[in-house]
Each structure stands twice: as structure tokens, then as C-alpha cells.
Design a protein around this motif. Structure first.
Motif, PDB file in Angstrom:
ATOM      1  N   PRO A  32      12.247  -1.020  -3.903  1.00 44.73           N
ATOM      2  CA  PRO A  32      11.865  -2.003  -4.918  1.00 44.73           C
ATOM      3  C   PRO A  32      10.408  -1.835  -5.366  1.00 44.73           C
ATOM      4  O   PRO A  32       9.522  -1.568  -4.551  1.00 44.73           O
ATOM      5  CB  PRO A  32      12.073  -3.341  -4.205  1.00 44.73           C
ATOM      6  CG  PRO A  32      13.139  -3.045  -3.193  1.00 44.73           C
ATOM      7  CD  PRO A  32      12.853  -1.645  -2.736  1.00 44.73           C
ATOM      8  N   THR A  33      10.200  -1.993  -6.657  1.00 45.01           N
ATOM      9  CA  THR A  33       8.880  -1.802  -7.252  1.00 45.01           C
ATOM     10  C   THR A  33       7.807  -2.618  -6.550  1.00 45.01           C
ATOM     11  O   THR A  33       6.691  -2.135  -6.342  1.00 45.01           O
ATOM     12  CB  THR A  33       8.929  -2.178  -8.751  1.00 45.01           C
ATOM     13  OG1 THR A  33      10.005  -1.453  -9.359  1.00 45.01           O
ATOM     14  CG2 THR A  33       7.638  -1.842  -9.456  1.00 45.01           C
ATOM     15  N   ALA A  34       8.133  -3.837  -6.162  1.00 44.37           N
ATOM     16  CA  ALA A  34       7.144  -4.709  -5.519  1.00 44.37           C
ATOM     17  C   ALA A  34       6.625  -4.131  -4.210  1.00 44.37           C
ATOM     18  O   ALA A  34       5.539  -4.496  -3.767  1.00 44.37           O
ATOM     19  CB  ALA A  34       7.759  -6.084  -5.271  1.00 44.37           C
ATOM     20  N   TYR A  35       7.372  -3.237  -3.574  1.00 43.16           N
ATOM     21  CA  TYR A  35       6.947  -2.655  -2.303  1.00 43.16           C
ATOM     22  C   TYR A  35       6.286  -1.288  -2.445  1.00 43.16           C
ATOM     23  O   TYR A  35       5.682  -0.808  -1.496  1.00 43.16           O
ATOM     24  CB  TYR A  35       8.155  -2.486  -1.370  1.00 43.16           C
ATOM     25  CG  TYR A  35       8.784  -3.766  -0.923  1.00 43.16           C
ATOM     26  CD1 TYR A  35       8.044  -4.759  -0.292  1.00 43.16           C
ATOM     27  CD2 TYR A  35      10.154  -3.974  -1.106  1.00 43.16           C
ATOM     28  CE1 TYR A  35       8.648  -5.931   0.140  1.00 43.16           C
ATOM     29  CE2 TYR A  35      10.756  -5.139  -0.675  1.00 43.16           C
ATOM     30  CZ  TYR A  35       9.998  -6.114  -0.063  1.00 43.16           C
ATOM     31  OH  TYR A  35      10.601  -7.264   0.366  1.00 43.16           O
ATOM     32  N   ARG A  36       6.433  -0.643  -3.582  1.00 45.47           N
ATOM     33  CA  ARG A  36       5.993   0.749  -3.694  1.00 45.47           C
ATOM     34  C   ARG A  36       4.504   0.936  -3.446  1.00 45.47           C
ATOM     35  O   ARG A  36       4.102   1.896  -2.789  1.00 45.47           O
ATOM     36  CB  ARG A  36       6.388   1.321  -5.052  1.00 45.47           C
ATOM     37  CG  ARG A  36       7.881   1.529  -5.146  1.00 45.47           C
ATOM     38  CD  ARG A  36       8.274   2.157  -6.451  1.00 45.47           C
ATOM     39  NE  ARG A  36       9.722   2.002  -6.635  1.00 45.47           N
ATOM     40  CZ  ARG A  36      10.352   2.199  -7.747  1.00 45.47           C
ATOM     41  NH1 ARG A  36       9.686   2.575  -8.834  1.00 45.47           N
ATOM     42  NH2 ARG A  36      11.652   2.034  -7.827  1.00 45.47           N
ATOM     43  N   ASP A  37       3.663   0.038  -3.951  1.00 53.42           N
ATOM     44  CA  ASP A  37       2.224   0.159  -3.705  1.00 53.42           C
ATOM     45  C   ASP A  37       1.909   0.025  -2.225  1.00 53.42           C
ATOM     46  O   ASP A  37       1.068   0.745  -1.689  1.00 53.42           O
ATOM     47  CB  ASP A  37       1.431  -0.898  -4.495  1.00 53.42           C
ATOM     48  CG  ASP A  37       1.327  -0.566  -5.972  1.00 53.42           C
ATOM     49  OD1 ASP A  37       1.612   0.586  -6.353  1.00 53.42           O
ATOM     50  OD2 ASP A  37       0.954  -1.472  -6.741  1.00 53.42           O
ATOM     51  N   LEU A  38       2.581  -0.917  -1.571  1.00 54.84           N
ATOM     52  CA  LEU A  38       2.360  -1.094  -0.133  1.00 54.84           C
ATOM     53  C   LEU A  38       2.779   0.153   0.644  1.00 54.84           C
ATOM     54  O   LEU A  38       2.080   0.590   1.551  1.00 54.84           O
ATOM     55  CB  LEU A  38       3.134  -2.307   0.382  1.00 54.84           C
ATOM     56  CG  LEU A  38       2.668  -3.678  -0.096  1.00 54.84           C
ATOM     57  CD1 LEU A  38       3.628  -4.759   0.379  1.00 54.84           C
ATOM     58  CD2 LEU A  38       1.269  -3.965   0.373  1.00 54.84           C
ATOM     59  N   VAL A  39       3.917   0.725   0.297  1.00 51.05           N
ATOM     60  CA  VAL A  39       4.396   1.939   0.970  1.00 51.05           C
ATOM     61  C   VAL A  39       3.441   3.094   0.700  1.00 51.05           C
ATOM     62  O   VAL A  39       3.100   3.858   1.610  1.00 51.05           O
ATOM     63  CB  VAL A  39       5.832   2.281   0.530  1.00 51.05           C
ATOM     64  CG1 VAL A  39       6.260   3.651   1.043  1.00 51.05           C
ATOM     65  CG2 VAL A  39       6.807   1.206   1.013  1.00 51.05           C
ATOM     66  N   ALA A  40       2.960   3.218  -0.529  1.00 52.88           N
ATOM     67  CA  ALA A  40       2.019   4.294  -0.865  1.00 52.88           C
ATOM     68  C   ALA A  40       0.736   4.161  -0.055  1.00 52.88           C
ATOM     69  O   ALA A  40       0.239   5.141   0.505  1.00 52.88           O
ATOM     70  CB  ALA A  40       1.720   4.284  -2.365  1.00 52.88           C
ATOM     71  N   ARG A  41       0.203   2.942   0.030  1.00 57.68           N
ATOM     72  CA  ARG A  41      -1.041   2.724   0.780  1.00 57.68           C
ATOM     73  C   ARG A  41      -0.834   2.874   2.278  1.00 57.68           C
ATOM     74  O   ARG A  41      -1.675   3.419   2.978  1.00 57.68           O
ATOM     75  CB  ARG A  41      -1.596   1.332   0.493  1.00 57.68           C
ATOM     76  CG  ARG A  41      -2.336   1.222  -0.821  1.00 57.68           C
ATOM     77  CD  ARG A  41      -3.245   0.001  -0.877  1.00 57.68           C
ATOM     78  NE  ARG A  41      -2.785  -1.153  -0.119  1.00 57.68           N
ATOM     79  CZ  ARG A  41      -2.053  -2.150  -0.619  1.00 57.68           C
ATOM     80  NH1 ARG A  41      -1.672  -2.129  -1.877  1.00 57.68           N
ATOM     81  NH2 ARG A  41      -1.710  -3.174   0.139  1.00 57.68           N
ATOM     82  N   ALA A  42       0.281   2.373   2.770  1.00 52.65           N
ATOM     83  CA  ALA A  42       0.523   2.373   4.215  1.00 52.65           C
ATOM     84  C   ALA A  42       0.817   3.768   4.754  1.00 52.65           C
ATOM     85  O   ALA A  42       0.448   4.075   5.881  1.00 52.65           O
ATOM     86  CB  ALA A  42       1.670   1.432   4.560  1.00 52.65           C
ATOM     87  N   SER A  43       1.469   4.594   3.956  1.00 51.37           N
ATOM     88  CA  SER A  43       1.879   5.887   4.519  1.00 51.37           C
ATOM     89  C   SER A  43       2.055   6.997   3.492  1.00 51.37           C
ATOM     90  O   SER A  43       2.848   7.904   3.714  1.00 51.37           O
ATOM     91  CB  SER A  43       3.168   5.709   5.315  1.00 51.37           C
ATOM     92  OG  SER A  43       4.188   5.213   4.494  1.00 51.37           O
TER      93      SER A  43
END
Length: 161
Positions: A32-43
Motif C-alpha cells: 500500500p502506498t501509505a507504507y511505501r515511504d516507511l518501507v523505503a526508509r526502514a530498509s
């Protein structure tokens, strides 16, 4: 169903909310788009997929950083007990490293999908530091399950929900 991403003060965000997911014929699902930034930053757009050793019909998805912590913790346990070996096999031995493609999709290995019954439809639940990816049928059964006072026990009776 809705999807939400909540940011925290740390480098890794907290995943929360649930999203209905469609898995295409090639076994790909869009994060989901709302999570993509978090996933990119986290890992750096990398996730680790593994089995949920406690509940049928569910896979766990970790950011790479959180996965390394979990993996090291699990593997530090002496494997002289059967339950520890099983936990190590289900979590570490079955882990698959995935990377988001240019369209924000990950490819779920067919072995993992078939083992938990994920076909065309699934539900992604943000559960803090990881995601749970449920087969549609197992998620429905989970949501229909209710808790009694006895299930809560003394340690949870003071929750203000």
C-alpha cells in the motif's frame, strides 16, 4: 478496508491498519502506498517474508532492520529443544528476502502462498514493527473470533479500550 501508516520519532515507522490486497497471477502484491515511504526508509525497499509460527493462514513481513533483530534473537537460542528448532525453521529457515519493484510490488514465493492458502485475495495488517499477511479465509476467521473475560486474564483487565 483502509490502510494507515503512522510515523514515529525513530527512523522506522509503525505499521498499523488493514488493507485488502489482490495477488496477481504471478504472485505479486502491491505494498500500500501509505507504507511505501516507511518501507523505503526502514530498509531500502527490502522486506523479509516468513511464516507466522503461531497462527495458520498468516505470513509475517519485516523490514530488513527489524528482521535482523528477530533473526539474531531466535538464532541465539540453543536448539536442543524441539520447539526452538521448529521456531528457527519456520522463521529463519523459511525466510525469503523480497524487494519492491518500480511499481511498489513484491513477489510472494509460491511455496509461502500455498502453505498459508493465499490465492487471489489477502489482507495485509500493520502490526507495529511488522506486517501480517493473512489469507482471506483465515483473516475472516480471526476477525469473527471473540474474546471472553477468561481470555484476558488479570494482566489485561485494566485496559481501557
Amino acid at each position: 478496508m483502509t490502510s494507515q501508516a503512522k510515523r514515529t520519532t525513530g527512523a522506522i515507522g509503525v505499521f498499523q491498519g488493514e488493507t485488502a490486497i489482490t495477488v496477481d497471477d504471478k504472485g505479486r502484491m502491491a505494498v500500500p502506498t501509505a507504507y511505501r515511504d516507511l518501507v523505503a526508509r526502514a530498509s531500502g525497499n527490502r522486506l523479509v517474508l516468513t511464516y507466522n509460527p503461531f497462527e495458520a493462514g498468516c505470513l509475517w513481513l519485516y523490514s530488513e532492520q527489524e528482521w535482523e533483530r528477530v533473526r539474531d534473537d531466535v538464532m541465539a537460542k540453543p536448539n536442543t529443544q524441539r520447539v526452538v528448532r521448529t521456531l528457527q525453521q519456520k522463521l529463519v529457515g523459511s525466510a525469503a528476502h523480497l524487494e519492491l519493484d518500480g511499481n511498489g510490488r513484491i513477489s510472494l514465493p509460491s511455496s509461502h502462498r500455498s502453505a498459508v492458502g493465499i490465492e487471489k485475495k489477502a489482507v495485509l495488517m500493520g502490526m507495529g514493527e511488522k506486517f501480517e499477511l493473512w489469507s482471506e479465509q483465515a483473516h475472516r476467521a480471526l476477525i469473527q473470533q471473540t474474546l471472553s473475560d477468561e481470555d484476558l486474564g488479570d494482566g489485561l483487565l485494566d485496559l481501557k479500550l
